[in-house]
Design a protein around this motif. Structure first.
Motif, PDB file in Angstrom:
ATOM      1  N   ARG A 231       0.825  -1.205   0.000  1.00 13.57           N
ATOM      2  CA  ARG A 231       0.000   0.000   0.000  1.00 13.57           C
ATOM      3  C   ARG A 231       0.862   1.260   0.000  1.00 13.57           C
ATOM      4  NH1 ARG A 231      -2.519  -3.510  -0.898  1.00 13.57           N
ATOM      5  NH2 ARG A 231      -1.904  -2.615  -2.904  1.00 13.57           N
ATOM      6  N   ALA A 232       1.968   1.213   0.738  1.00 13.50           N
ATOM      7  CA  ALA A 232       2.868   2.361   0.773  1.00 13.50           C
ATOM      8  C   ALA A 232       3.481   2.606  -0.601  1.00 13.50           C
ATOM      9  CB  ALA A 232       3.962   2.139   1.815  1.00 13.50           C
ATOM     10  N   VAL A 246       6.886   9.465   1.981  1.00 10.95           N
ATOM     11  CA  VAL A 246       5.763   8.548   2.195  1.00 10.95           C
ATOM     12  C   VAL A 246       5.885   7.834   3.537  1.00 10.95           C
ATOM     13  CG1 VAL A 246       4.666   6.420   1.376  1.00 10.95           C
ATOM     14  CG2 VAL A 246       5.311   8.218  -0.252  1.00 10.95           C
ATOM     15  N   LEU A 247       7.055   7.317   3.842  1.00  5.28           N
ATOM     16  CA  LEU A 247       7.235   6.568   5.090  1.00  5.28           C
ATOM     17  C   LEU A 247       7.030   7.455   6.305  1.00  5.28           C
ATOM     18  CD1 LEU A 247      10.369   4.431   4.135  1.00  5.28           C
ATOM     19  CD2 LEU A 247       7.977   3.720   4.168  1.00  5.28           C
ATOM     20  N   GLY A 248       7.363   8.738   6.200  1.00  2.00           N
ATOM     21  CA  GLY A 248       7.211   9.641   7.329  1.00  2.00           C
ATOM     22  C   GLY A 248       5.868  10.345   7.382  1.00  2.00           C
ATOM     23  N   ALA A 249       4.968  10.030   6.441  1.00  2.00           N
ATOM     24  CA  ALA A 249       3.669  10.706   6.385  1.00  2.00           C
ATOM     25  C   ALA A 249       2.832  10.405   7.628  1.00  2.00           C
ATOM     26  CB  ALA A 249       2.914  10.263   5.128  1.00  2.00           C
ATOM     27  N   THR A 250       2.234  11.436   8.190  1.00  2.00           N
ATOM     28  CA  THR A 250       1.376  11.283   9.373  1.00  2.00           C
ATOM     29  C   THR A 250      -0.023  11.788   9.040  1.00  2.00           C
ATOM     30  OG1 THR A 250       2.110  13.446  10.190  1.00  2.00           O
ATOM     31  CG2 THR A 250       3.298  11.502  10.990  1.00  2.00           C
ATOM     32  N   TRP A 251      -0.981  11.404   9.882  1.00  2.00           N
ATOM     33  CA  TRP A 251      -2.371  11.727   9.600  1.00  2.00           C
ATOM     34  C   TRP A 251      -2.658  13.223   9.658  1.00  2.00           C
ATOM     35  CZ3 TRP A 251      -5.497   8.608   7.228  1.00  2.00           C
ATOM     36  CH2 TRP A 251      -5.240   7.223   7.278  1.00  2.00           C
ATOM     37  N   ASP A 252      -1.898  13.953  10.449  1.00  2.00           N
ATOM     38  CA  ASP A 252      -2.161  15.393  10.523  1.00  2.00           C
ATOM     39  C   ASP A 252      -1.714  16.133   9.266  1.00  2.00           C
ATOM     40  OD1 ASP A 252       0.538  15.129  10.886  1.00  2.00           O
ATOM     41  OD2 ASP A 252       0.642  16.259  12.761  1.00  2.00           O
ATOM     42  N   GLU A 253      -1.060  15.441   8.340  1.00  2.00           N
ATOM     43  CA  GLU A 253      -0.664  16.053   7.079  1.00  2.00           C
ATOM     44  C   GLU A 253      -1.743  15.902   6.002  1.00  2.00           C
ATOM     45  OE1 GLU A 253       4.128  15.045   7.731  1.00  2.00           O
ATOM     46  OE2 GLU A 253       3.040  14.201   6.017  1.00  2.00           O
ATOM     47  N   ILE A 254      -2.772  15.108   6.287  1.00  2.00           N
ATOM     48  CA  ILE A 254      -3.816  14.814   5.304  1.00  2.00           C
ATOM     49  C   ILE A 254      -5.058  15.659   5.554  1.00  2.00           C
ATOM     50  CG2 ILE A 254      -5.305  13.036   4.314  1.00  2.00           C
ATOM     51  CD1 ILE A 254      -2.370  12.532   3.746  1.00  2.00           C
ATOM     52  N   ASP A 255      -5.523  16.345   4.519  1.00  2.00           N
ATOM     53  CA  ASP A 255      -6.797  17.063   4.578  1.00  2.00           C
ATOM     54  C   ASP A 255      -7.799  16.217   3.806  1.00  2.00           C
ATOM     55  OD1 ASP A 255      -9.020  18.739   4.081  1.00  2.00           O
ATOM     56  OD2 ASP A 255      -7.770  20.530   4.257  1.00  2.00           O
ATOM     57  N   LEU A 256      -8.605  15.454   4.539  1.00  2.00           N
ATOM     58  CA  LEU A 256      -9.542  14.521   3.912  1.00  2.00           C
ATOM     59  C   LEU A 256     -10.601  15.238   3.078  1.00  2.00           C
ATOM     60  CD1 LEU A 256     -10.065  12.028   6.885  1.00  2.00           C
ATOM     61  CD2 LEU A 256      -8.683  11.675   4.825  1.00  2.00           C
ATOM     62  N   ALA A 312      11.410  -1.805   3.440  1.00  2.00           N
ATOM     63  CA  ALA A 312      10.214  -2.613   3.208  1.00  2.00           C
ATOM     64  C   ALA A 312       9.787  -2.622   1.737  1.00  2.00           C
ATOM     65  CB  ALA A 312       9.070  -2.107   4.083  1.00  2.00           C
ATOM     66  N   MET A 313       9.735  -1.459   1.116  1.00  2.00           N
ATOM     67  CA  MET A 313       9.292  -1.391  -0.284  1.00  2.00           C
ATOM     68  C   MET A 313      10.333  -1.996  -1.225  1.00  2.00           C
ATOM     69  SD  MET A 313       7.283   2.280  -0.514  1.00  2.00           S
ATOM     70  CE  MET A 313       8.531   3.289   0.304  1.00  2.00           C
ATOM     71  N   ALA A 314      11.618  -1.804  -0.901  1.00  2.00           N
ATOM     72  CA  ALA A 314      12.674  -2.385  -1.727  1.00  2.00           C
ATOM     73  C   ALA A 314      12.626  -3.912  -1.675  1.00  2.00           C
ATOM     74  CB  ALA A 314      14.034  -1.886  -1.255  1.00  2.00           C
ATOM     75  N   MET A 315      12.373  -4.460  -0.487  1.00  2.00           N
ATOM     76  CA  MET A 315      12.278  -5.910  -0.353  1.00  2.00           C
ATOM     77  C   MET A 315      11.048  -6.450  -1.072  1.00  2.00           C
ATOM     78  SD  MET A 315      14.967  -6.794   1.147  1.00  2.00           S
ATOM     79  CE  MET A 315      14.555  -8.516   1.428  1.00  2.00           C
ATOM     80  N   LEU A 316       9.975  -5.685  -1.071  1.00  2.00           N
ATOM     81  CA  LEU A 316       8.777  -6.093  -1.805  1.00  2.00           C
ATOM     82  C   LEU A 316       9.078  -6.191  -3.296  1.00  2.00           C
ATOM     83  CD1 LEU A 316       5.729  -6.617  -2.102  1.00  2.00           C
ATOM     84  CD2 LEU A 316       5.417  -4.122  -2.159  1.00  2.00           C
ATOM     85  N   LEU A 317       9.781  -5.194  -3.832  1.00  4.41           N
ATOM     86  CA  LEU A 317      10.141  -5.226  -5.253  1.00  4.41           C
ATOM     87  C   LEU A 317      11.041  -6.408  -5.565  1.00  4.41           C
ATOM     88  CD1 LEU A 317      10.786  -1.427  -5.954  1.00  4.41           C
ATOM     89  CD2 LEU A 317       8.935  -2.841  -6.869  1.00  4.41           C
ATOM     90  N   ARG A 318      11.906  -6.740  -4.617  1.00  9.30           N
ATOM     91  CA  ARG A 318      12.794  -7.889  -4.816  1.00  9.30           C
ATOM     92  C   ARG A 318      11.984  -9.181  -4.888  1.00  9.30           C
ATOM     93  NH1 ARG A 318      17.857  -8.201  -0.903  1.00  9.30           N
ATOM     94  NH2 ARG A 318      18.090  -6.138  -1.894  1.00  9.30           N
ATOM     95  N   GLY A 323      13.476  -6.019 -10.569  1.00  3.49           N
ATOM     96  CA  GLY A 323      14.762  -5.471 -10.969  1.00  3.49           C
ATOM     97  C   GLY A 323      14.761  -3.961 -11.097  1.00  3.49           C
ATOM     98  N   VAL A 324      13.888  -3.283 -10.346  1.00  7.52           N
ATOM     99  CA  VAL A 324      13.813  -1.820 -10.372  1.00  7.52           C
ATOM    100  C   VAL A 324      13.936  -1.293  -8.944  1.00  7.52           C
ATOM    101  CG1 VAL A 324      12.369  -1.785 -12.432  1.00  7.52           C
ATOM    102  CG2 VAL A 324      11.279  -1.821 -10.170  1.00  7.52           C
ATOM    103  N   THR A 325      14.118   0.013  -8.822  1.00  7.05           N
ATOM    104  CA  THR A 325      14.231   0.636  -7.504  1.00  7.05           C
ATOM    105  C   THR A 325      12.965   1.411  -7.174  1.00  7.05           C
ATOM    106  OG1 THR A 325      15.196   2.676  -8.376  1.00  7.05           O
ATOM    107  CG2 THR A 325      16.728   0.884  -7.821  1.00  7.05           C
ATOM    108  N   VAL A 326      12.783   1.679  -5.889  1.00 11.68           N
ATOM    109  CA  VAL A 326      11.627   2.471  -5.452  1.00 11.68           C
ATOM    110  C   VAL A 326      11.709   3.869  -6.059  1.00 11.68           C
ATOM    111  CG1 VAL A 326      10.424   3.430  -3.468  1.00 11.68           C
ATOM    112  CG2 VAL A 326      11.417   1.139  -3.318  1.00 11.68           C
ATOM    113  N   HIS A 327      12.871   4.488  -5.977  1.00  6.57           N
ATOM    114  CA  HIS A 327      13.029   5.843  -6.482  1.00  6.57           C
ATOM    115  C   HIS A 327      12.816   5.908  -7.996  1.00  6.57           C
ATOM    116  CE1 HIS A 327      14.415   9.980  -5.788  1.00  6.57           C
ATOM    117  NE2 HIS A 327      14.981   9.904  -6.984  1.00  6.57           N
ATOM    118  N   GLY A 328      13.054   4.793  -8.676  1.00 10.09           N
ATOM    119  CA  GLY A 328      12.909   4.766 -10.124  1.00 10.09           C
ATOM    120  C   GLY A 328      11.498   5.039 -10.609  1.00 10.09           C
TER     121      GLY A 328
END
Length: 397
Positions: A231-232, A246-256, A312-318, A323-328
């Protein structure tokens, strides 16, 4: 003291001399060359019947002219009954490299983006520069700097280069304060670049990226996975954000209500607040996550109120064998927006929170093209959903 007894050497002679021993410039100043060919300036004087040698610095770091100025200062000190060695030792107790490094970090900390940046400076100047921390800052030589850098230069080149720059800044600050003189022994251009191999850099765009043609199929596969990392990563791709944002995102940053994610300046690479329009699918992810509590981090670890691991996301891609990176994925989005849409260059760049390279344009731009970026991100979401079938349902990662 006659003029003939002073200034016996020339800068050219000082550079070319190789014979081991002391070579007099007069007035107590000598160029000392050891058996290995290393050169340093020393000041010799007699006190209470004893011959005293005082090191001034390496020839590479201290020019002949600066060495003469230092010698003149010491001669003047002797003329009024002072003891150069005692005076320098007294200064050394409070003017070590370590003390100067700590003072520099403390002085500069308010100008840095966050506490993490300051902690990195302090760690490198404490851990890796440990061999020179107790040395008098005025006595730091090129060889001292090399002794610190060489063990790291090939093993962890990025760390070594950052350390070199930080040592250079500390020594520059010490010189401005009058705590040392001569050239900076940690300077790269025209100095250390003659002694250390140039680091091979990754050029911009080298992060392995997924072709945008493959994005719909990949997103369909990603939607089948129910893990937090999935999901991330999906949220990251849909927003064009960096992994740390994304990893540091908190709920107070979201305006629903307004469907906006506002990332504070302290968490942005450019140090400026960034508003992100949330497309329909991104809002669905937010809604799903809110059912789990809606407090703290949006994508937390399962065992504690901590952000998801940076791996976590890099391991998911693995596991997905992509064969790609998260930043890619930022490159994937940028290629698609350039080649498959009619949105302007400025809109696409602002969607990635890139700074405006043209200073004149940057000075006059006040808006963030938000509504245009919202349309762009909705189009991107629709394109990514092209491979999703209604019958698909999530499965564990």
């Amino acid at each position: 003291m006659s003029g003939r007894s002073l200034y016996r050497l020339t800068a050219t002679q000082a550079a070319k001399l190789t014979k081991p021993g002391r070579h007099s410039d007069g007035g107590g100043l000598y160029l000392s060359i050891d058996a290995h060919g290393r050169k340093r300036w020393v000041f010799m004087y007699t006190r209470l019947g004893k011959r005293v040698e005082l090191g001034l610095g390496g020839r590479r770091d201290l020019s002949l002219a600066d060495a003469r100025k230092e010698a003149a200062t010491l001669r003047a000190m002797l003329a009024v009954g002072g003891n150069p060695k005692v005076e320098r030792a007294r200064d050394d107790t409070v003017q070590t490299f370590g003390a100067c490094a700590d003072a520099y970090v403390e002085a500069m900390q308010p100008s840095w983006r966050n506490a993490k940046h300051a902690a990195q400076w302090k760690m490198t100047l404490t851990k890796y520069a440990a061999p020179i921390r107790e040395r008098a800052v005025k006595d730091i030589t090129t060889q001292d700097v090399l002794d610190v850098l060489q063990p790291l230069w090939n093993r962890t080149p990025e760390t070594a280069e950052r350390l070199r720059g930080r040592i250079e800044n500390v020594l520059d600050a010490a010189r401005v304060k009058g705590l040392r003189s001569g050239e900076n022994p940690a300077r790269w251009r025209g100095h250390l670049n003659r002694l250390l191999p140039k680091r091979q850099r990754l050029t911009r765009g080298r992060h392995a990226a997924l072709s945008y043609d493959a994005a719909p199929e990949f997103m369909a596969s990603l939607r089948l996975r129910s893990a937090m990392a999935a999901r991330a990563l999906e949220f990251l791709i849909l927003t064009g954000a960096r992994s740390g944002e994304v990893l540091g995102a908190t709920w107070d940053e979201i305006d629903l209500r307004k469907e906006i994610w506002t990332i504070p300046a302290k968490r942005m690479k450019a140090g400026r607040e960034h508003r992100v329009p949330l497309c329909g699918r991104a809002m669905q992810i937010i809604a799903e996550r809110s059912e789990a509590g809606g407090v703290g981090y949006i994508f937390p670890r399962t065992s504690a109120d901590l952000p998801l691991s940076s791996m976590a996301m890099a391991m998911l891609l693995r596991r997905m064998k992509q064969g790609v990176t998260v930043h890619g994925f930022r490159s994937t989005f940028r290629d698609w927006s350039s080649e498959r849409t009619g949105f302007s260059h400025e809109v696409c760049e602002m969607a990635l929170a890139h700074t405006i390279a043209n200073k004149t344009e940057a000075a006059y731009r006040r808006g963030d093209l938000f509504e245009k970026r919202r349309k762009l991100m909705e189009a991107w979401s629709g394109y990514c959903a092209g491979g999703m079938k209604q019958s698909q349902s999530p499965r564990p990662a």
